[in-house]
Scaffold this motif. Structure first.
Motif, PDB file in Angstrom:
ATOM      1  N   GLY A 141      70.279  16.513  59.032  1.00  0.00           N
ATOM      2  CA  GLY A 141      70.156  17.162  60.333  1.00  0.00           C
ATOM      3  C   GLY A 141      68.877  16.862  61.079  1.00  0.00           C
ATOM      4  N   ASN A 142      67.940  16.164  60.457  1.00  0.00           N
ATOM      5  CA  ASN A 142      66.669  15.861  61.134  1.00  0.00           C
ATOM      6  C   ASN A 142      66.832  14.640  62.036  1.00  0.00           C
ATOM      7  OD1 ASN A 142      64.965  17.936  60.238  1.00  0.00           O
ATOM      8  ND2 ASN A 142      64.700  16.944  58.251  1.00  0.00           N
ATOM      9  N   ARG A 143      67.053  14.918  63.331  1.00  0.00           N
ATOM     10  CA  ARG A 143      67.175  13.874  64.350  1.00  0.00           C
ATOM     11  C   ARG A 143      66.327  14.296  65.544  1.00  0.00           C
ATOM     12  NH1 ARG A 143      72.659  14.790  62.854  1.00  0.00           N
ATOM     13  NH2 ARG A 143      73.510  13.146  61.519  1.00  0.00           N
ATOM     14  N   PRO A 144      65.020  14.165  65.438  1.00  0.00           N
ATOM     15  CA  PRO A 144      64.134  14.695  66.481  1.00  0.00           C
ATOM     16  C   PRO A 144      64.268  13.972  67.813  1.00  0.00           C
ATOM     17  CG  PRO A 144      62.902  13.442  64.854  1.00  0.00           C
ATOM     18  CD  PRO A 144      64.277  13.568  64.322  1.00  0.00           C
ATOM     19  N   PHE A 145      64.001  14.723  68.885  1.00  0.00           N
ATOM     20  CA  PHE A 145      63.984  14.169  70.235  1.00  0.00           C
ATOM     21  C   PHE A 145      62.944  14.946  71.036  1.00  0.00           C
ATOM     22  CE2 PHE A 145      67.391  17.293  69.781  1.00  0.00           C
ATOM     23  CZ  PHE A 145      67.085  18.219  70.775  1.00  0.00           C
ATOM     24  N   ARG A 146      62.642  14.457  72.212  1.00  0.00           N
ATOM     25  CA  ARG A 146      61.619  15.094  73.044  1.00  0.00           C
ATOM     26  C   ARG A 146      62.135  16.405  73.612  1.00  0.00           C
ATOM     27  NH1 ARG A 146      58.445  12.265  78.177  1.00  0.00           N
ATOM     28  NH2 ARG A 146      57.112  14.074  78.682  1.00  0.00           N
ATOM     29  N   LEU A 147      61.374  17.487  73.412  1.00  0.00           N
ATOM     30  CA  LEU A 147      61.686  18.779  73.995  1.00  0.00           C
ATOM     31  C   LEU A 147      61.047  18.879  75.378  1.00  0.00           C
ATOM     32  CD1 LEU A 147      61.082  21.069  70.879  1.00  0.00           C
ATOM     33  CD2 LEU A 147      63.273  20.203  71.730  1.00  0.00           C
ATOM     34  N   LYS A 148      61.720  19.541  76.296  1.00  0.00           N
ATOM     35  CA  LYS A 148      61.258  19.557  77.682  1.00  0.00           C
ATOM     36  C   LYS A 148      60.078  20.498  77.915  1.00  0.00           C
ATOM     37  CE  LYS A 148      65.755  18.346  79.672  1.00  0.00           C
ATOM     38  NZ  LYS A 148      66.860  18.798  80.569  1.00  0.00           N
ATOM     39  N   SER A 149      60.067  21.645  77.236  1.00  0.00           N
ATOM     40  CA  SER A 149      59.050  22.649  77.584  1.00  0.00           C
ATOM     41  C   SER A 149      58.820  23.615  76.432  1.00  0.00           C
ATOM     42  CB  SER A 149      59.496  23.438  78.821  1.00  0.00           C
ATOM     43  OG  SER A 149      60.608  24.269  78.497  1.00  0.00           O
ATOM     44  N   TRP A 150      57.743  24.407  76.593  1.00  0.00           N
ATOM     45  CA  TRP A 150      57.395  25.454  75.639  1.00  0.00           C
ATOM     46  C   TRP A 150      58.095  26.749  76.059  1.00  0.00           C
ATOM     47  CZ3 TRP A 150      55.212  25.287  70.979  1.00  0.00           C
ATOM     48  CH2 TRP A 150      54.700  26.466  70.417  1.00  0.00           C
ATOM     49  N   HIS A 151      59.418  26.710  76.071  1.00  0.00           N
ATOM     50  CA  HIS A 151      60.223  27.879  76.401  1.00  0.00           C
ATOM     51  C   HIS A 151      61.299  28.033  75.336  1.00  0.00           C
ATOM     52  CE1 HIS A 151      58.596  29.096  80.299  1.00  0.00           C
ATOM     53  NE2 HIS A 151      58.423  27.808  80.550  1.00  0.00           N
ATOM     54  N   ALA A 152      61.797  29.263  75.213  1.00  0.00           N
ATOM     55  CA  ALA A 152      62.691  29.594  74.103  1.00  0.00           C
ATOM     56  C   ALA A 152      63.927  28.712  74.078  1.00  0.00           C
ATOM     57  CB  ALA A 152      63.085  31.069  74.178  1.00  0.00           C
ATOM     58  N   GLY A 153      64.511  28.428  75.255  1.00  0.00           N
ATOM     59  CA  GLY A 153      65.730  27.640  75.273  1.00  0.00           C
ATOM     60  C   GLY A 153      65.552  26.250  74.712  1.00  0.00           C
ATOM     61  N   ASP A 154      64.367  25.669  74.920  1.00  0.00           N
ATOM     62  CA  ASP A 154      64.082  24.353  74.363  1.00  0.00           C
ATOM     63  C   ASP A 154      63.674  24.452  72.893  1.00  0.00           C
ATOM     64  OD1 ASP A 154      64.550  22.679  76.647  1.00  0.00           O
ATOM     65  OD2 ASP A 154      62.743  23.525  77.530  1.00  0.00           O
ATOM     66  N   LEU A 155      62.775  25.401  72.576  1.00  0.00           N
ATOM     67  CA  LEU A 155      62.301  25.529  71.196  1.00  0.00           C
ATOM     68  C   LEU A 155      63.428  25.896  70.237  1.00  0.00           C
ATOM     69  CD1 LEU A 155      58.904  27.402  71.725  1.00  0.00           C
ATOM     70  CD2 LEU A 155      59.278  24.954  71.368  1.00  0.00           C
ATOM     71  N   ALA A 156      64.448  26.580  70.734  1.00  0.00           N
ATOM     72  CA  ALA A 156      65.557  26.987  69.877  1.00  0.00           C
ATOM     73  C   ALA A 156      66.361  25.802  69.363  1.00  0.00           C
ATOM     74  CB  ALA A 156      66.475  27.944  70.624  1.00  0.00           C
ATOM     75  N   GLN A 157      66.105  24.592  69.908  1.00  0.00           N
ATOM     76  CA  GLN A 157      66.777  23.397  69.405  1.00  0.00           C
ATOM     77  C   GLN A 157      66.136  22.880  68.112  1.00  0.00           C
ATOM     78  OE1 GLN A 157      67.994  20.616  72.847  1.00  0.00           O
ATOM     79  NE2 GLN A 157      66.285  21.796  73.697  1.00  0.00           N
ATOM     80  N   LEU A 158      64.975  23.414  67.758  1.00  0.00           N
ATOM     81  CA  LEU A 158      64.312  23.031  66.516  1.00  0.00           C
ATOM     82  C   LEU A 158      65.068  23.587  65.312  1.00  0.00           C
ATOM     83  CD1 LEU A 158      60.641  23.734  67.629  1.00  0.00           C
ATOM     84  CD2 LEU A 158      61.504  21.490  66.954  1.00  0.00           C
ATOM     85  N   PRO A 159      65.008  22.908  64.166  1.00  0.00           N
ATOM     86  CA  PRO A 159      65.622  23.462  62.949  1.00  0.00           C
ATOM     87  C   PRO A 159      64.984  24.799  62.576  1.00  0.00           C
ATOM     88  CG  PRO A 159      65.069  21.140  62.667  1.00  0.00           C
ATOM     89  CD  PRO A 159      64.411  21.580  63.946  1.00  0.00           C
ATOM     90  N   THR A 160      65.669  25.545  61.731  1.00  0.00           N
ATOM     91  CA  THR A 160      65.199  26.893  61.396  1.00  0.00           C
ATOM     92  C   THR A 160      63.952  26.907  60.532  1.00  0.00           C
ATOM     93  OG1 THR A 160      66.796  26.960  59.576  1.00  0.00           O
ATOM     94  CG2 THR A 160      67.450  27.982  61.660  1.00  0.00           C
ATOM     95  N   GLU A 164      60.740  35.894  74.245  1.00  0.00           N
ATOM     96  CA  GLU A 164      61.791  34.985  74.694  1.00  0.00           C
ATOM     97  C   GLU A 164      62.743  34.622  73.557  1.00  0.00           C
ATOM     98  OE1 GLU A 164      60.734  31.474  76.741  1.00  0.00           O
ATOM     99  OE2 GLU A 164      59.580  32.480  78.305  1.00  0.00           O
ATOM    100  N   LEU A 165      62.175  34.296  72.411  1.00  0.00           N
ATOM    101  CA  LEU A 165      63.018  33.891  71.274  1.00  0.00           C
ATOM    102  C   LEU A 165      63.853  35.062  70.763  1.00  0.00           C
ATOM    103  CD1 LEU A 165      60.523  31.597  69.316  1.00  0.00           C
ATOM    104  CD2 LEU A 165      62.613  30.866  70.477  1.00  0.00           C
TER     105      LEU A 165
END
Length: 393
Positions: free
Chosen positions: A239-258, A191-192
């Motif tokens: 840039g570290n401003r964490p928030f709740r991710l919706k799911s264990w899917h690529a579209g959500d995980l891709a919001q994480l920093p590199t 997915e990623l």
């Protein structure tokens, strides 16, 4: 705290790795020494409050890429409150590693149950039948949880820092005559990699044979690699401003920093080089001075990173999925607490874990705290706040 330095009396050791820290590294009142943990390894540890026998014991467990030294700002305050506090270099790390760990070395000593045995054996070697608390940061958090889960008779309370404890999966029931078909989860790698900006998850990169040489022989050197890693995950990086991710899917995980979801073609060295702090930012960083970083860099330059990276191999290889099946479905019954950094993506990187910890994984979760102005290295970034929360607990 680190201004007062003193030499520590230690026995001379035959091998280079069994050399205790001395006056240039530790404040007065912290001892560096080596202890056979009765589980097949001699562990280097830092301790405070050792002068008086009979004090209750507190165990501090570091993460990756960390060391016992990570707890340098907690040892004396906890000891001053009446405890014997110990912080080991865990198996494969720092001065507990007699030689660099290789990718082809046996993984069995790094399985969860054996790592619990390391901590249990150390506590007993020091003369304790139980510990008042076990505290773990980053990968030390799951280890603290495994200790609490499997030996609540020994470890009387538990604190997780940065890594929420999500509990264990229950083993399937009544499958002898009604077999269940496993439902595969999403293939995160595929997915990623298929995203418009192709990515990869750091767990699988860290589990690869390439990760250790990439880090150990980083073009910028181990010192600057670690500087980048600590900075990029800290509150110092805006840039570290964490928030709740919706799911264990690529579209959500891709919001994480590199540093968590990397660009597909990058090494960790390239990832950190792109976010190296400026000279001015380094000079302003009082929570990780150049002298502090020299301690980390010196150890990882000697040992490499594979001892810590083995945890990711066990996490991602299906053959280890049931490493702690004996504890499946159990709830942690002892008093527990969680401390995270308000700017730490580590709290949110695994969707749902922060919520699961608060709703069912622990029977007696007495506090959930997010420390303002702290990122991932919160014990170092905000030691006074962390010490207060630990001692209040």
């Amino acid at each position: 705290m680190l201004a007062a330095r003193a030499a520590l009396a230690v026995e001379p050791r035959a091998s280079n790795h069994e050399v205790a820290y001395g006056r240039e590294t530790l404040p007065t009142g912290i001892r560096s020494r080596f202890v056979d943990n009765n589980n097949g390894v001699t562990l280097h540890l830092l301790e405070a409050g050792f002068e008086t026998r009979g004090r209750p014991c507190v165990v501090l467990l570091h993460g990756f890429p960390e060391l016992a030294y990570t707890w340098r700002n907690q040892l004396l305050p906890i000891a001053a409150a009446g405890y014997h506090v110990i912080a080991p270099d865990l198996r494969g790390y720092g001065r507990s590693a007699p030689a660099p760990v290789a990718y082809g070395d046996d993984l069995l000593p790094y399985l969860p149950e054996n790592r619990v045995g390391d901590v249990l054996g150390l506590v007993r070697a020091l003369g304790y039948e139980h510990a008042a608390a076990v505290v773990g940061h980053d990968w030390g958090g799951p280890l603290a949880g495994w200790c609490a889960l499997t030996r609540p008779d020994v470890f009387r309370s538990v604190v997780w820092m940065s890594t929420p404890y999500a509990g264990t999966d229950a083993l399937p029931l009544d499958t002898a005559d009604h077999p269940r078909t496993a439902q595969p989860g999403p293939d995160i790698d595929e997915e990623l990699a298929a995203l418009p900006r192709p990515r990869k998850h750091y767990w699988w990169y860290y589990a690869s044979a390439a990760a250790n040489p990439d880090m150990w022989h980083a073009p910028q050197g181990v010192h600057d690699l670690l500087r980048g890693m600590f900075h990029y995950k800290s509150a110092d990086w805006s840039g570290n401003r964490p928030f709740r991710l919706k799911s264990w899917h690529a579209g959500d995980l891709a919001q994480l920093p590199t540093y968590y979801v990397m660009n597909l073609g990058d090494t960790i060295a390239a990832t950190m080089a792109a976010h190296m702090p400026s000279r001015q930012e380094i000079a302003r960083c009082r929570w990780m001075t150049e002298e502090d970083l020299d301690v980390y860099a010196g150890e990882y330059t000697r040992t490499g990173f594979q001892g810590g990276l083995n945890a990711y191999r066990i996490l991602t290889e299906p053959r280890f999925d049931h490493a702690l099946a004996i504890a499946s479905g159990r709830i942690i019954e002892i008093p527990a607490s969680f401390i995270g950094g308000a700017k730490d993506w580590g709290v949110r990187q695994s969707p749902g874990n922060f919520e699961s910890m608060q709703h069912g994984a622990c029977r007696r979760l007495l506090g959930v705290h997010l420390v303002d102005g702290a990122g991932h290295s919160l014990a170092e970034e905000r030691p006074s706040q962390v010490n207060r929360l630990l001692l209040d607990f």
